[in-house]
Design a protein around this motif. Structure first.
Motif, PDB file in Angstrom:
ATOM      1  N   ALA A 190       0.855  -1.186   0.000  1.00 36.54           N
ATOM      2  CA  ALA A 190       0.000   0.000   0.000  1.00 36.54           C
ATOM      3  C   ALA A 190       0.885   1.227   0.000  1.00 36.54           C
ATOM      4  CB  ALA A 190      -0.918   0.004   1.221  1.00 36.54           C
ATOM      5  N   LEU A 191       0.316   2.328  -0.404  1.00 35.10           N
ATOM      6  CA  LEU A 191       1.074   3.577  -0.391  1.00 35.10           C
ATOM      7  C   LEU A 191       1.431   3.964   1.035  1.00 35.10           C
ATOM      8  CD1 LEU A 191      -0.810   5.802  -2.989  1.00 35.10           C
ATOM      9  CD2 LEU A 191       1.427   4.726  -3.252  1.00 35.10           C
ATOM     10  N   SER A 192       2.629   4.488   1.186  1.00 36.04           N
ATOM     11  CA  SER A 192       3.079   5.061   2.454  1.00 36.04           C
ATOM     12  C   SER A 192       3.575   6.471   2.167  1.00 36.04           C
ATOM     13  CB  SER A 192       4.221   4.218   3.048  1.00 36.04           C
ATOM     14  OG  SER A 192       5.355   4.271   2.186  1.00 36.04           O
ATOM     15  N   GLY A 193       3.779   7.238   3.231  1.00 31.81           N
ATOM     16  CA  GLY A 193       4.317   8.574   3.040  1.00 31.81           C
ATOM     17  C   GLY A 193       5.651   8.562   2.327  1.00 31.81           C
ATOM     18  N   ALA A 194       6.497   7.591   2.677  1.00 28.82           N
ATOM     19  CA  ALA A 194       7.817   7.501   2.047  1.00 28.82           C
ATOM     20  C   ALA A 194       7.688   7.201   0.559  1.00 28.82           C
ATOM     21  CB  ALA A 194       8.651   6.425   2.733  1.00 28.82           C
ATOM     22  N   ALA A 195       6.810   6.260   0.199  1.00 32.64           N
ATOM     23  CA  ALA A 195       6.631   5.914  -1.217  1.00 32.64           C
ATOM     24  C   ALA A 195       6.108   7.105  -2.012  1.00 32.64           C
ATOM     25  CB  ALA A 195       5.678   4.734  -1.345  1.00 32.64           C
ATOM     26  N   VAL A 196       5.150   7.824  -1.440  1.00 30.80           N
ATOM     27  CA  VAL A 196       4.560   8.959  -2.157  1.00 30.80           C
ATOM     28  C   VAL A 196       5.580  10.075  -2.342  1.00 30.80           C
ATOM     29  CG1 VAL A 196       2.742  10.704  -2.097  1.00 30.80           C
ATOM     30  CG2 VAL A 196       2.241   8.370  -1.386  1.00 30.80           C
ATOM     31  N   ARG A 197       6.429  10.305  -1.332  1.00 31.48           N
ATOM     32  CA  ARG A 197       7.443  11.358  -1.472  1.00 31.48           C
ATOM     33  C   ARG A 197       8.436  10.991  -2.569  1.00 31.48           C
ATOM     34  NH1 ARG A 197      12.522  12.359  -0.686  1.00 31.48           N
ATOM     35  NH2 ARG A 197      12.912  10.323   0.241  1.00 31.48           N
ATOM     36  N   VAL A 198       8.911   9.754  -2.564  1.00 26.96           N
ATOM     37  CA  VAL A 198       9.876   9.321  -3.581  1.00 26.96           C
ATOM     38  C   VAL A 198       9.252   9.388  -4.975  1.00 26.96           C
ATOM     39  CG1 VAL A 198      11.238   7.353  -4.408  1.00 26.96           C
ATOM     40  CG2 VAL A 198      11.188   7.886  -1.968  1.00 26.96           C
ATOM     41  N   ALA A 199       7.949   9.164  -5.066  1.00 28.55           N
ATOM     42  CA  ALA A 199       7.261   9.213  -6.359  1.00 28.55           C
ATOM     43  C   ALA A 199       7.194  10.615  -6.930  1.00 28.55           C
ATOM     44  CB  ALA A 199       5.863   8.634  -6.223  1.00 28.55           C
ATOM     45  N   GLU A 200       7.393  11.647  -6.119  1.00 29.00           N
ATOM     46  CA  GLU A 200       7.438  13.046  -6.589  1.00 29.00           C
ATOM     47  C   GLU A 200       6.198  13.434  -7.401  1.00 29.00           C
ATOM     48  OE1 GLU A 200       9.421  15.382  -5.821  1.00 29.00           O
ATOM     49  OE2 GLU A 200      11.224  14.432  -5.009  1.00 29.00           O
ATOM     50  N   GLY A 201       5.027  13.041  -6.915  1.00 26.50           N
ATOM     51  CA  GLY A 201       3.781  13.352  -7.613  1.00 26.50           C
ATOM     52  C   GLY A 201       3.243  12.202  -8.437  1.00 26.50           C
ATOM     53  N   GLY A 202       4.052  11.190  -8.697  1.00 26.52           N
ATOM     54  CA  GLY A 202       3.634  10.068  -9.529  1.00 26.52           C
ATOM     55  C   GLY A 202       2.531   9.225  -8.922  1.00 26.52           C
ATOM     56  N   ALA A 203       2.409   9.234  -7.593  1.00 24.56           N
ATOM     57  CA  ALA A 203       1.373   8.433  -6.949  1.00 24.56           C
ATOM     58  C   ALA A 203      -0.025   8.903  -7.312  1.00 24.56           C
ATOM     59  CB  ALA A 203       1.566   8.455  -5.427  1.00 24.56           C
TER      60      ALA A 203
END
Length: 299
Positions: A190-203
């Protein structure tokens, strides 16, 4: 930034805050309350004696951080925003978001760097943290029903679990216009804060889709014109020499273990990325970028 009466929105206006000192939803916190660490941050819209369990709230909400991540969320689904915390230096860059908060009575607070680090559980908060409603993955049938005709690419993540890898995959997926990330039926990814930050808007640009039973999902994808390609470290066809279908699902295995043998055997293609042999393979996120570039070139 000023409100329409000419006063500064950083000053308290209207009714006094609740007795516990927490800012009322949608009100502008006072100078004293906005500098406090965010301690009692249960949703103000829920009575204390009728609060949901903490686990249910965690499942329903996601704490985002990072400037591009928060901006992308606000651009696509501002109604998901529940609370906002920001550094004073970010006020000029986030004025549209702050004006929206004031207009829609969503609470925000200016806090210092230490509080932002606690809220994000990371030093990489980039001066802003947002609590938002989590989006549920789409069912496969709904996603396929609304999918436009023509070339499409999706990524089936069979066991990928590292949040930084997921974030990097989402960033590459958004860059190359991937139609979805496909999650196995029982995957806990599932999405996490860390994943969303690394995605740089891609999430916000790439939807998550929940698969059903594996054999049914493969049949549905094939019926929609997709070919499935298992990505393997060795023994597959050379990615750069292979003829890739215009509607393609890349199946990516877990970091270290790879994908299940049964799933790999069920795919139409087996692909490997050729290299020098100096290292065994690419990281799954780096491999994803190479795979997507090959598909985009062929499409």
């Amino acid at each position: 930034m000023h409100d329409r009466d000419g006063g500064s929105p950083w000053k308290p206006r209207g009714p006094r805050p609740p007795r516990d000192g927490a800012p009322r939803r949608g009100s502008v916190p006072s100078e004293s309350s906005r500098r406090e660490p965010a301690r009692n941050e249960a949703s103000e819209s829920e009575p204390a004696d009728n609060a949901h369990p903490a686990r249910e709230r965690r499942d329903a909400e996601l704490r985002l951080y990072g400037l591009n991540a928060v901006r992308a969320m606000f651009a696509r689904r501002p109604q998901a925003l529940r609370k906002l915390y920001l550094a004073e230096a970010r006020i000029p860059q986030l004025q549209p978001l702050l004006k929206w908060c004031v207009a829609h009575r969503v609470g925000y607070r200016v806090v210092d760097d230490a509080d932002l680090q606690k809220l994000a559980a990371s030093a990489h908060h980039e001066g802003v943290v947002a609590e938002v409603l989590r989006e549920e993955p789409l069912p496969l049938s709904s996603w396929l029903r609304d999918l436009p005709a023509g070339p499409q690419c999706a990524l089936w993540l069979d066991g990928v679990g590292n949040p930084h890898n997921l974030g990097a995959i989402l960033r590459s997926a958004a860059h190359f216009g991937v139609a979805a990330i496909l999650l196995p039926k029982h995957s806990t990814l599932a999405l996490s804060g860390a994943a969303v930050r690394v995605a740089e808007g891609g999430a916000e640009a790439v939807p998550l889709v929940r698969l059903g039973r594996e054999d049914n999902s493969i049949a549905q994808l094939r019926s929609a014109g997709f070919g499935l390609a298992a990505t393997v470290v060795r023994g597959g066809s050379d990615l750069f020499q292979a003829s890739l279908p215009s509607r393609l699902v890349y199946v990516l295995g877990a970091e270290g273990e790879g994908m299940s043998q049964a799933l790999a055997a069920a795919c139409d293609l087996r692909l490997s990325i050729p290299g020098s042999g100096a290292v065994e393979s690419l990281n799954v996120a780096a491999a994803t970028a190479v795979l997507l570039a090959a598909w985009a070139r062929g499409g």
